[in-house]
Design an enzyme around this catalytic site. Structure first.
Site, PDB file in Angstrom:
ATOM      1  N   LYS A   1      -5.534  50.651  24.134  1.00  0.00           N
ATOM      2  CA  LYS A   1      -6.282  49.423  23.931  1.00  0.00           C
ATOM      3  C   LYS A   1      -5.371  48.336  23.358  1.00  0.00           C
ATOM      4  O   LYS A   1      -4.343  48.661  22.740  1.00  0.00           O
ATOM      5  CB  LYS A   1      -7.492  49.666  23.014  1.00  0.00           C
ATOM      6  CG  LYS A   1      -7.100  50.201  21.622  1.00  0.00           C
ATOM      7  CD  LYS A   1      -6.615  49.101  20.715  1.00  0.00           C
ATOM      8  CE  LYS A   1      -5.833  49.570  19.546  1.00  0.00           C
ATOM      9  NZ  LYS A   1      -5.126  48.453  18.842  1.00  0.00           N
TER      10      LYS A   1
ATOM     11  N   LEU B   1       2.220  51.422  26.198  1.00  0.00           N
ATOM     12  CA  LEU B   1       3.185  50.332  26.076  1.00  0.00           C
ATOM     13  C   LEU B   1       2.553  49.148  25.345  1.00  0.00           C
ATOM     14  O   LEU B   1       1.397  49.200  24.932  1.00  0.00           O
ATOM     15  CB  LEU B   1       3.650  49.919  27.476  1.00  0.00           C
ATOM     16  CG  LEU B   1       4.210  51.039  28.353  1.00  0.00           C
ATOM     17  CD1 LEU B   1       4.510  50.526  29.757  1.00  0.00           C
ATOM     18  CD2 LEU B   1       5.448  51.650  27.719  1.00  0.00           C
TER      19      LEU B   1
ATOM     20  N   ARG C   1      11.735  53.750  26.905  1.00  0.00           N
ATOM     21  CA  ARG C   1      12.828  52.819  27.188  1.00  0.00           C
ATOM     22  C   ARG C   1      14.181  53.437  26.870  1.00  0.00           C
ATOM     23  O   ARG C   1      15.186  53.102  27.488  1.00  0.00           O
ATOM     24  CB  ARG C   1      12.635  51.535  26.378  1.00  0.00           C
ATOM     25  CG  ARG C   1      11.497  50.656  26.873  1.00  0.00           C
ATOM     26  CD  ARG C   1      11.238  49.509  25.925  1.00  0.00           C
ATOM     27  NE  ARG C   1      10.729  49.984  24.642  1.00  0.00           N
ATOM     28  CZ  ARG C   1      10.506  49.211  23.596  1.00  0.00           C
ATOM     29  NH1 ARG C   1      10.762  47.909  23.677  1.00  0.00           N
ATOM     30  NH2 ARG C   1      10.030  49.710  22.463  1.00  0.00           N
TER      31      ARG C   1
ATOM     32  N   ARG D   1       3.226  43.673  17.112  1.00  0.00           N
ATOM     33  CA  ARG D   1       2.020  42.955  16.685  1.00  0.00           C
ATOM     34  C   ARG D   1       2.315  41.530  16.229  1.00  0.00           C
ATOM     35  O   ARG D   1       1.408  40.720  16.117  1.00  0.00           O
ATOM     36  CB  ARG D   1       1.325  43.729  15.565  1.00  0.00           C
ATOM     37  CG  ARG D   1       0.728  45.060  16.009  1.00  0.00           C
ATOM     38  CD  ARG D   1       0.146  45.828  14.838  1.00  0.00           C
ATOM     39  NE  ARG D   1      -0.509  47.053  15.258  1.00  0.00           N
ATOM     40  CZ  ARG D   1       0.111  48.216  15.437  1.00  0.00           C
ATOM     41  NH1 ARG D   1       1.425  48.283  15.229  1.00  0.00           N
ATOM     42  NH2 ARG D   1      -0.556  49.289  15.824  1.00  0.00           N
TER      43      ARG D   1
ATOM     44  N   TYR E   1      10.040  54.935  33.620  1.00  0.00           N
ATOM     45  CA  TYR E   1       8.601  54.990  33.871  1.00  0.00           C
ATOM     46  C   TYR E   1       8.283  55.274  35.336  1.00  0.00           C
ATOM     47  O   TYR E   1       7.388  56.063  35.650  1.00  0.00           O
ATOM     48  CB  TYR E   1       7.941  53.672  33.450  1.00  0.00           C
ATOM     49  CG  TYR E   1       8.134  53.299  32.003  1.00  0.00           C
ATOM     50  CD1 TYR E   1       8.158  54.269  31.003  1.00  0.00           C
ATOM     51  CD2 TYR E   1       8.287  51.977  31.619  1.00  0.00           C
ATOM     52  CE1 TYR E   1       8.331  53.936  29.672  1.00  0.00           C
ATOM     53  CE2 TYR E   1       8.460  51.624  30.291  1.00  0.00           C
ATOM     54  CZ  TYR E   1       8.494  52.608  29.327  1.00  0.00           C
ATOM     55  OH  TYR E   1       8.672  52.268  28.019  1.00  0.00           O
TER      56      TYR E   1
ATOM     57  N   ASP F   1      -5.211  43.331  18.384  1.00  0.00           N
ATOM     58  CA  ASP F   1      -4.926  44.667  17.871  1.00  0.00           C
ATOM     59  C   ASP F   1      -6.121  45.316  17.187  1.00  0.00           C
ATOM     60  O   ASP F   1      -6.371  46.509  17.381  1.00  0.00           O
ATOM     61  CB  ASP F   1      -3.752  44.600  16.889  1.00  0.00           C
ATOM     62  CG  ASP F   1      -3.213  45.978  16.567  1.00  0.00           C
ATOM     63  OD1 ASP F   1      -2.841  46.700  17.513  1.00  0.00           O
ATOM     64  OD2 ASP F   1      -3.155  46.339  15.384  1.00  0.00           O
TER      65      ASP F   1
ATOM     66  N   HIS G   1       0.338  46.751  30.011  1.00  0.00           N
ATOM     67  CA  HIS G   1      -0.733  47.691  30.341  1.00  0.00           C
ATOM     68  C   HIS G   1      -1.186  47.590  31.795  1.00  0.00           C
ATOM     69  O   HIS G   1      -1.194  48.588  32.528  1.00  0.00           O
ATOM     70  CB  HIS G   1      -1.926  47.489  29.411  1.00  0.00           C
ATOM     71  CG  HIS G   1      -1.695  47.985  28.027  1.00  0.00           C
ATOM     72  ND1 HIS G   1      -2.596  47.783  27.002  1.00  0.00           N
ATOM     73  CD2 HIS G   1      -0.662  48.670  27.484  1.00  0.00           C
ATOM     74  CE1 HIS G   1      -2.124  48.323  25.895  1.00  0.00           C
ATOM     75  NE2 HIS G   1      -0.949  48.862  26.152  1.00  0.00           N
TER      76      HIS G   1
ATOM     77  N   SER H   1     -11.526  54.525  12.807  1.00  0.00           N
ATOM     78  CA  SER H   1     -10.441  55.499  12.657  1.00  0.00           C
ATOM     79  C   SER H   1     -10.851  56.568  11.666  1.00  0.00           C
ATOM     80  O   SER H   1     -10.567  56.473  10.478  1.00  0.00           O
ATOM     81  CB  SER H   1      -9.147  54.820  12.202  1.00  0.00           C
ATOM     82  OG  SER H   1      -9.333  54.141  10.980  1.00  0.00           O
TER      83      SER H   1
END
Length: 309
Positions: free
Chosen positions: A74, A51, A14, A142, A35, A154, A56, A230
């Site tokens: 995701k 993004l 952006r 979030r 973009y 999330d 998405h 993770s």
């Protein structure tokens, strides 16, 4: 991505200043002013879309229209209807689209799938996935529901994705309890009904001590993955009964990009299909509806729809 052998051709953001700073750190050859300019560039074969969730699918569809393969952050979409729209465009173009989950690309996940398929656990009695963490920044997306914020989007998407991949059974119904902070769910606990009267559970939170774990219990053995989601560049251990399977540090994100590039070249089928993304989105939809309505939500097999009752 650079470590996986790909050429980092261009990046867009952006802010042009932000794009330039990122390109300098990560080694991109150039920046693009926006973009769409990046999508229109003839020397780019594939794009990664990182993004906010609400952007998405719209930008994935634009990328496919520009002839680019798409690796998308995701969760792939805001709902199952969006995934259906993307699937239609993907089928028309024949290009590759994959949701960027890294957990299926860690060797421990392949090991667990083999254990489940082999029958070492016996008949499944329970499965549980937990992903809890703490996010303090008030300006983080979030905390914005319109952008796809909240714990279930999330972190809960990891839990649902992993359970679907390992159980290889359709979810029949979903129930959920949600705690809200402002407009987003800060904590969601869910119960997923499976065929044969069995169920799986999940928990996710944006305001908790950091914990992640996946466990499965059968009539013969209990399996635990302490770090299923993770585990980048860190060792991992999976326990099956009294056996401990150890894994050396790897980078599953790098392995994911290598796999996606091979699929884009037509060398291998995608490990995570859009059919999986659709099934996951349907379960997330059902959990949201159950949490909002205070009652169990049934998934109508094959239709992508849900109903309460």
């Amino acid at each position: 991505m650079r470590a996986s052998g790909q050429t980092l051709t261009a990046v867009a953001a952006r802010s042009g200043q932000r794009a330039a700073a990122y390109a300098a750190v990560e080694g991109f050859e150039r920046t693009e002013p926006d973009y769409q300019s990046l999508l229109d560039a003839p020397d780019i074969d594939a794009v990664y879309i990182g993004l906010t969730t609400d952007a998405h699918v719209p930008w994935s569809i634009r990328a496919l229209g520009a002839g680019k393969h798409v690796l998308c952050e995701k969760p792939l979409a805001m709902n199952a209807g969006e995934v259906g729209q993307l699937m239609a465009v993907q089928q028309r173009t024949g290009l590759q689209v994959m949701e960027a989950f890294i957990h299926p690309f860690h060797p421990q996940f392949d090991f667990v799938r083999e254990v489940v398929a082999s029958g070492r656990l016996g008949e499944l009695r329970a499965a549980n996935a937990v992903f809890l963490s703490r996010f303090e920044a008030a300006d983080n997306f979030r905390w914005n529901r319109e952008h796809g914020g909240g714990a279930l989007f999330d972190l809960g998407c990891y839990c649902v994705s992993a359970l679907l991949l390992l159980l290889e059974q359709p979810v029949v119904w979903a129930d959920a309890q949600q705690e809200f902070l402002g407009e987003v769910d800060v904590t969601t606990t869910g119960l997923l009904g499976l065929p044969g009267g069995r169920a799986a559970t999940l928990a996710c939170s944006l305001q908790a001590a950091t914990v992640q774990q996946l466990s499965m219990t059968g009539s013969a053995a209990h399996l635990v993955m302490p770090h299923p989601f993770s585990s980048i560049d860190s060792s991992a251990t999976v326990t099956v009964g009294e056996h401990h399977e150890h894994f050396a540090p790897v980078n599953p994100y790098q392995r994911m990009v290598v796999h996606f590039a091979a699929a884009a070249r037509g060398e291998v089928p995608l490990k995570l299909s859009l059919a999986h993304s659709l099934a996951q989105a349907q379960v997330l939809d059902a959990l949201f509806r159950a949490g909002a309505g205070g009652q169990r939500t049934w998934l109508v097999a094959g239709s992508g729809t849900t109903h309460e009752g």
